[in-house]
Design an enzyme around this catalytic site. Structure first.
Site, PDB file in Angstrom:
ATOM      1  N   HIS A  56      69.071  59.949 121.161  1.00 25.22           N
ATOM      2  CA  HIS A  56      69.648  61.143 121.210  1.00 25.22           C
ATOM      3  C   HIS A  56      70.461  61.385 122.629  1.00 25.22           C
ATOM      4  O   HIS A  56      69.495  61.332 123.437  1.00 25.22           O
ATOM      5  CB  HIS A  56      69.063  62.340 120.923  1.00 25.22           C
ATOM      6  CG  HIS A  56      68.784  62.344 119.252  1.00 25.22           C
ATOM      7  ND1 HIS A  56      68.404  63.530 118.731  1.00 25.22           N
ATOM      8  CD2 HIS A  56      69.061  61.422 118.074  1.00 25.22           C
ATOM      9  CE1 HIS A  56      68.262  63.232 117.049  1.00 25.22           C
ATOM     10  NE2 HIS A  56      68.853  62.072 117.140  1.00 25.22           N
ATOM     11  N   TYR A 104      66.456  73.617 119.037  1.00 22.15           N
ATOM     12  CA  TYR A 104      65.366  74.610 119.668  1.00 22.15           C
ATOM     13  C   TYR A 104      66.007  75.870 119.526  1.00 22.15           C
ATOM     14  O   TYR A 104      66.861  76.028 120.053  1.00 22.15           O
ATOM     15  CB  TYR A 104      64.978  74.163 121.013  1.00 22.15           C
ATOM     16  CG  TYR A 104      63.991  72.985 121.274  1.00 22.15           C
ATOM     17  CD1 TYR A 104      64.906  71.494 121.469  1.00 22.15           C
ATOM     18  CD2 TYR A 104      62.956  72.917 121.482  1.00 22.15           C
ATOM     19  CE1 TYR A 104      63.952  70.623 121.500  1.00 22.15           C
ATOM     20  CE2 TYR A 104      62.075  71.799 121.630  1.00 22.15           C
ATOM     21  CZ  TYR A 104      62.642  70.409 121.821  1.00 22.15           C
ATOM     22  OH  TYR A 104      61.932  69.518 121.981  1.00 22.15           O
ATOM     23  N   PRO A 115      53.928  71.766 123.078  1.00 24.48           N
ATOM     24  CA  PRO A 115      54.614  70.779 122.689  1.00 24.48           C
ATOM     25  C   PRO A 115      56.079  71.011 122.874  1.00 24.48           C
ATOM     26  O   PRO A 115      56.807  70.264 122.592  1.00 24.48           O
ATOM     27  CB  PRO A 115      54.381  70.483 121.324  1.00 24.48           C
ATOM     28  CG  PRO A 115      53.532  71.728 120.804  1.00 24.48           C
ATOM     29  CD  PRO A 115      52.817  72.373 122.249  1.00 24.48           C
ATOM     30  N   LYS A 166      56.280  66.486 125.610  1.00 24.35           N
ATOM     31  CA  LYS A 166      55.933  65.693 126.712  1.00 24.35           C
ATOM     32  C   LYS A 166      54.650  64.907 126.576  1.00 24.35           C
ATOM     33  O   LYS A 166      54.166  63.957 127.379  1.00 24.35           O
ATOM     34  CB  LYS A 166      55.832  66.596 127.793  1.00 24.35           C
ATOM     35  CG  LYS A 166      57.123  67.084 128.455  1.00 24.35           C
ATOM     36  CD  LYS A 166      57.926  65.886 129.028  1.00 24.35           C
ATOM     37  CE  LYS A 166      59.412  66.357 129.390  1.00 24.35           C
ATOM     38  NZ  LYS A 166      60.350  65.375 128.900  1.00 24.35           N
ATOM     39  N   TYR A 210      63.710  67.055 130.748  1.00 23.68           N
ATOM     40  CA  TYR A 210      63.485  66.782 129.418  1.00 23.68           C
ATOM     41  C   TYR A 210      63.789  65.318 128.840  1.00 23.68           C
ATOM     42  O   TYR A 210      63.144  64.816 128.192  1.00 23.68           O
ATOM     43  CB  TYR A 210      64.476  67.625 128.340  1.00 23.68           C
ATOM     44  CG  TYR A 210      64.498  67.649 126.893  1.00 23.68           C
ATOM     45  CD1 TYR A 210      63.247  68.241 126.326  1.00 23.68           C
ATOM     46  CD2 TYR A 210      65.114  66.717 125.904  1.00 23.68           C
ATOM     47  CE1 TYR A 210      63.243  68.156 124.883  1.00 23.68           C
ATOM     48  CE2 TYR A 210      65.073  66.703 124.598  1.00 23.68           C
ATOM     49  CZ  TYR A 210      63.870  67.277 124.037  1.00 23.68           C
ATOM     50  OH  TYR A 210      63.527  67.213 122.921  1.00 23.68           O
TER      51      TYR A 210
HETATM   52  P1  FAD Z   1      45.440  60.507 121.415  1.00 26.70           P
HETATM   53  O1  FAD Z   1      46.640  60.174 120.415  1.00 26.70           O
HETATM   54  O2  FAD Z   1      44.721  61.902 120.970  1.00 26.70           O
HETATM   55  O3  FAD Z   1      44.335  59.410 121.222  1.00 26.70           O
HETATM   56  C1  FAD Z   1      43.079  59.334 121.390  1.00 26.70           C
HETATM   57  C2  FAD Z   1      42.136  58.296 120.470  1.00 26.70           C
HETATM   58  O4  FAD Z   1      40.817  58.377 120.835  1.00 26.70           O
HETATM   59  C3  FAD Z   1      42.428  58.787 118.894  1.00 26.70           C
HETATM   60  O5  FAD Z   1      42.679  57.662 118.362  1.00 26.70           O
HETATM   61  C4  FAD Z   1      41.062  59.415 118.600  1.00 26.70           C
HETATM   62  O6  FAD Z   1      40.677  59.081 117.442  1.00 26.70           O
HETATM   63  C5  FAD Z   1      40.176  58.293 119.703  1.00 26.70           C
HETATM   64  N1  FAD Z   1      38.924  58.997 119.849  1.00 26.70           N
HETATM   65  C6  FAD Z   1      38.413  60.331 120.110  1.00 26.70           C
HETATM   66  N2  FAD Z   1      37.245  60.466 120.338  1.00 26.70           N
HETATM   67  C7  FAD Z   1      36.799  59.227 120.646  1.00 26.70           C
HETATM   68  C8  FAD Z   1      35.331  58.563 120.754  1.00 26.70           C
HETATM   69  N3  FAD Z   1      34.493  59.389 121.016  1.00 26.70           N
HETATM   70  N4  FAD Z   1      35.267  57.005 120.680  1.00 26.70           N
HETATM   71  C9  FAD Z   1      36.288  56.441 120.459  1.00 26.70           C
HETATM   72  N5  FAD Z   1      37.454  57.025 120.044  1.00 26.70           N
HETATM   73  C10 FAD Z   1      37.909  58.369 120.260  1.00 26.70           C
HETATM   74  N6  FAD Z   1      52.945  66.145 121.258  1.00 26.70           N
HETATM   75  C11 FAD Z   1      54.328  66.326 121.240  1.00 26.70           C
HETATM   76  O7  FAD Z   1      54.781  66.124 122.305  1.00 26.70           O
HETATM   77  N7  FAD Z   1      55.015  66.988 120.280  1.00 26.70           N
HETATM   78  C12 FAD Z   1      54.373  67.253 119.024  1.00 26.70           C
HETATM   79  O8  FAD Z   1      54.717  67.720 118.177  1.00 26.70           O
HETATM   80  C13 FAD Z   1      52.902  66.881 119.303  1.00 26.70           C
HETATM   81  N8  FAD Z   1      52.109  67.270 118.233  1.00 26.70           N
HETATM   82  C14 FAD Z   1      50.570  67.248 118.263  1.00 26.70           C
HETATM   83  C15 FAD Z   1      49.774  67.426 117.163  1.00 26.70           C
HETATM   84  C16 FAD Z   1      48.417  67.510 117.052  1.00 26.70           C
HETATM   85  C17 FAD Z   1      47.604  67.802 115.979  1.00 26.70           C
HETATM   86  C18 FAD Z   1      47.905  66.923 118.349  1.00 26.70           C
HETATM   87  C19 FAD Z   1      46.286  66.766 118.381  1.00 26.70           C
HETATM   88  C20 FAD Z   1      48.578  66.665 119.621  1.00 26.70           C
HETATM   89  C21 FAD Z   1      50.040  66.685 119.259  1.00 26.70           C
HETATM   90  N9  FAD Z   1      50.825  66.297 120.530  1.00 26.70           N
HETATM   91  C22 FAD Z   1      52.399  66.678 120.211  1.00 26.70           C
HETATM   92  C23 FAD Z   1      50.338  65.724 121.558  1.00 26.70           C
HETATM   93  C24 FAD Z   1      50.571  64.164 121.489  1.00 26.70           C
HETATM   94  O9  FAD Z   1      50.486  63.501 120.253  1.00 26.70           O
HETATM   95  C25 FAD Z   1      49.546  63.672 122.371  1.00 26.70           C
HETATM   96  O10 FAD Z   1      49.738  64.161 123.736  1.00 26.70           O
HETATM   97  C26 FAD Z   1      49.305  62.214 122.521  1.00 26.70           C
HETATM   98  O11 FAD Z   1      48.873  61.646 121.322  1.00 26.70           O
HETATM   99  C27 FAD Z   1      48.308  61.839 123.741  1.00 26.70           C
HETATM  100  O12 FAD Z   1      47.920  60.640 123.340  1.00 26.70           O
HETATM  101  P2  FAD Z   1      46.407  60.109 123.900  1.00 26.70           P
HETATM  102  O13 FAD Z   1      46.562  58.488 123.677  1.00 26.70           O
HETATM  103  O14 FAD Z   1      46.270  60.494 125.245  1.00 26.70           O
HETATM  104  O15 FAD Z   1      45.530  60.924 122.881  1.00 26.70           O
HETATM  105  C1  DHB Z   2      59.258  66.887 117.939  1.00 27.99           C
HETATM  106  C2  DHB Z   2      57.879  67.368 118.552  1.00 27.99           C
HETATM  107  C3  DHB Z   2      58.191  68.081 119.725  1.00 27.99           C
HETATM  108  O1  DHB Z   2      57.105  68.700 120.230  1.00 27.99           O
HETATM  109  C4  DHB Z   2      59.254  68.386 120.186  1.00 27.99           C
HETATM  110  O2  DHB Z   2      59.484  69.362 121.512  1.00 27.99           O
HETATM  111  C5  DHB Z   2      60.373  68.066 119.546  1.00 27.99           C
HETATM  112  C6  DHB Z   2      60.236  67.083 118.412  1.00 27.99           C
HETATM  113  C7  DHB Z   2      59.016  65.945 116.927  1.00 27.99           C
HETATM  114  O3  DHB Z   2      57.877  65.943 116.327  1.00 27.99           O
HETATM  115  O4  DHB Z   2      59.901  65.628 116.514  1.00 27.99           O
END
Ligand code: FAD
Ligand code: DHB
Length: 394
Positions: A75, A204, A295, A299, A387
């Site tokens: 995009h 948005y 969110p 980011k 962005y």
């Molecule tokens: P995570 O993806 O959370 O990975 C952490 C991993 O560690 C997981 O697989 C978990 O199962 C594992 N874990 C946890 N505890 C333990 C343990 N004790 N031992 C071993 N493993 C463990 N960001 C956006 O930009 N847009 C969105 O729409 C958006 N929606 C989201 C919705 C939800 C419900 C959540 C929780 C987050 C969302 N985010 C979103 C944020 C984005 O998904 C996260 O910033 C991203 O997943 C970060 O990656 P990470 O690897 O740091 O953590």
């Molecule tokens: C999506 C999630 C976001 O947090 C955002 O700002 C834009 C798009 C998505 O899940 O597609």
């Protein structure tokens, strides 16, 4: 009790842990990933979908972007909706050609797991009772249970990539950490729907009924969000009610929102968290384990990738030359980007959501800001640069 030795123990197989495992693998450094959920669970978990240019470039560089390029949607602009109209921010024109790619987080996770396992890199799923010990020593130990048996993983460094509810952050003595936090007075109800997106670019929208976002996953699947109260009950939102709100909040003359079967529906609260420092002894936090952003700026995943890129560089330099500068400076290097992103995500959230208790003054301030973004190329460029994501600072 069985004992295993490695160089780096990575806790968590989310984007942070998996990307780190690949970066270390490329540098010839051994790592074991421990994940408490099953492979199926982490591969199906619906979350973010917007990849910054830098994230895509990094996955490309690692040779992990084949399917992403085939199936991801590039995009070059994004739409802001307000006052019954839409304004396009030409992201690429304003940022020297940078763009975002729409590709679901769980697809990234699937690709990274498959490639890591194919390369013989160990990922242990469904581990239980993970405990970190000896973080102040030169040989930390990760204790856990798997398949009913106790295990110990001895390592040089621990990467805490286990998200906001993981064990890593909790293993740092509270007195050694400062936690900066903010709750937002709203949440997002998100749906994944089996219907062709009604837009070519993300919308948005700010609306008096609350924020709405039209995103997508593929030519056949749409991802949409609406602002709801933080304590909202999902049961109070049958599909029809969600579509009604989306239609009202995204409306512009002459445009219709196509509806389809809802495949997934969930609520995500909005909060900001930053822990400082992001390291303690031989433990380094990365991604959601160290910080959460609301969110609205899309980011979270991208920030996680930026962290582990910096961490991998510090680790590789340390193994190569014994130089600890990269590891010592890890927190400072990450926090600069983290706080930039917190500021951007907070501003976007405040600008686009309806805050409880907001009055006509707040309303007019938001309109003035949106109007300014439409009129001033400098203002639009500032939004676009943030962005699409800031380039990595090396
Ligand atoms: P995570 O993806 O959370 O990975 C952490 C991993 O560690 C997981 O697989 C978990 O199962 C594992 N874990 C946890 N505890 C333990 C343990 N004790 N031992 C071993 N493993 C463990 N960001 C956006 O930009 N847009 C969105 O729409 C958006 N929606 C989201 C919705 C939800 C419900 C959540 C929780 C987050 C969302 N985010 C979103 C944020 C984005 O998904 C996260 O910033 C991203 O997943 C970060 O990656 P990470 O690897 O740091 O953590
Ligand atoms: C999506 C999630 C976001 O947090 C955002 O700002 C834009 C798009 C998505 O899940 O597609």
């Amino acid at each position: 009790m069985s004992r295993l030795d490695t160089q780096v123990a990575i806790i968590g197989a989310g984007p942070a842990g998996l990307v780190l495992s690949h970066l270390l693998g490329r540098a010839g450094i051994e790592a074991v990933v421990l994940e408490d959920r099953s492979r199926e669970y982490v591969e199906q978990r619906v979350r973010a979908g917007v990849l910054e240019q830098g994230t895509v470039d990094l996955l490309d560089d690692l040779g992990l972007a084949g399917r992403l390029h085939r199936e991801g949607l590039v995009h070059r602009g994004v739409l802001l909706g307000f006052d019954g109209r839409r304004h396009r921010i030409p992201l690429s024109d304003l940022t020297g050609g940078r763009a975002i790619t729409i590709y679901g987080q769980q697809e990234v996770v699937k690709d990274l797991i498959a490639a890591r396992l194919a390369a013989g890199g160990p990922i242990q799923f469904e581990v239980e009772d993970v405990e970190l010990a000896g973080l102040d020593s030169t040989r930390p130990v990760v204790r856990y249970r798997a398949g009913g048996a106790a295990h110990e993983l001895h390592c040089d460094l621990v990467a805490g990539c286990d998200g906001s509810h993981g064990v890593s952050r909790r293993s740092i003595p509270p007195a050694a950490l400062t936690v900066y936090e903010r709750e937002f007075p709203f949440a997002w109800l998100g749906i994944l729907a089996q219907v062709a997106p009604s837009t070519d670019e993300l919308i948005y929208a700010r609306h008096e009924r609350g924020f709405a976002l039209h995103s997508l996953r593929s030519p056949e699947v749409s991802r949409l969000y609406i602002q709801v109260a933080p304590d909202e009950d999902l049961a109070a939102w049958p599909d029809d009610r969600v579509w009604d709100e989306l239609r009202a909040r995204l409306a512009v003359d002459g445009w219709t929102l196509a509806e389809g079967p809802v495949l997934e529906k969930s609520i995500a609260v909005h909060r900001s968290v930053v822990v400082e420092p992001m390291q303690h002894g031989r433990l380094f936090l990365a991604g959601d384990a160290a910080h959460i952003v609301p969110p609205t700026g899309a980011k979270g995943l991208n920030l996680a990738v930026a962290d582990v890129r910096a961490l991998a560089q510090g680790i590789a330099a340390w193994y190569r030359t014994g130089d600890t500068a990269g590891l010592d400076g890890y927190t400072a290097r990450c926090l600069r980007r983290v706080w930039r992103v917190q500021e951007f995500s907070t501003s976007m959230s405040t600008l686009l959501h309806r805050l409880p208790g907001a009055d006509g003054f707040d309303e007019r301030l938001a309109r003035a800001e949106l109007d300014w973004i439409c009129r001033s190329e400098a203002a639009a460029r500032s939004l676009a640069e943030n962005y699409v994501g800031l380039p990595f600072d090396d």
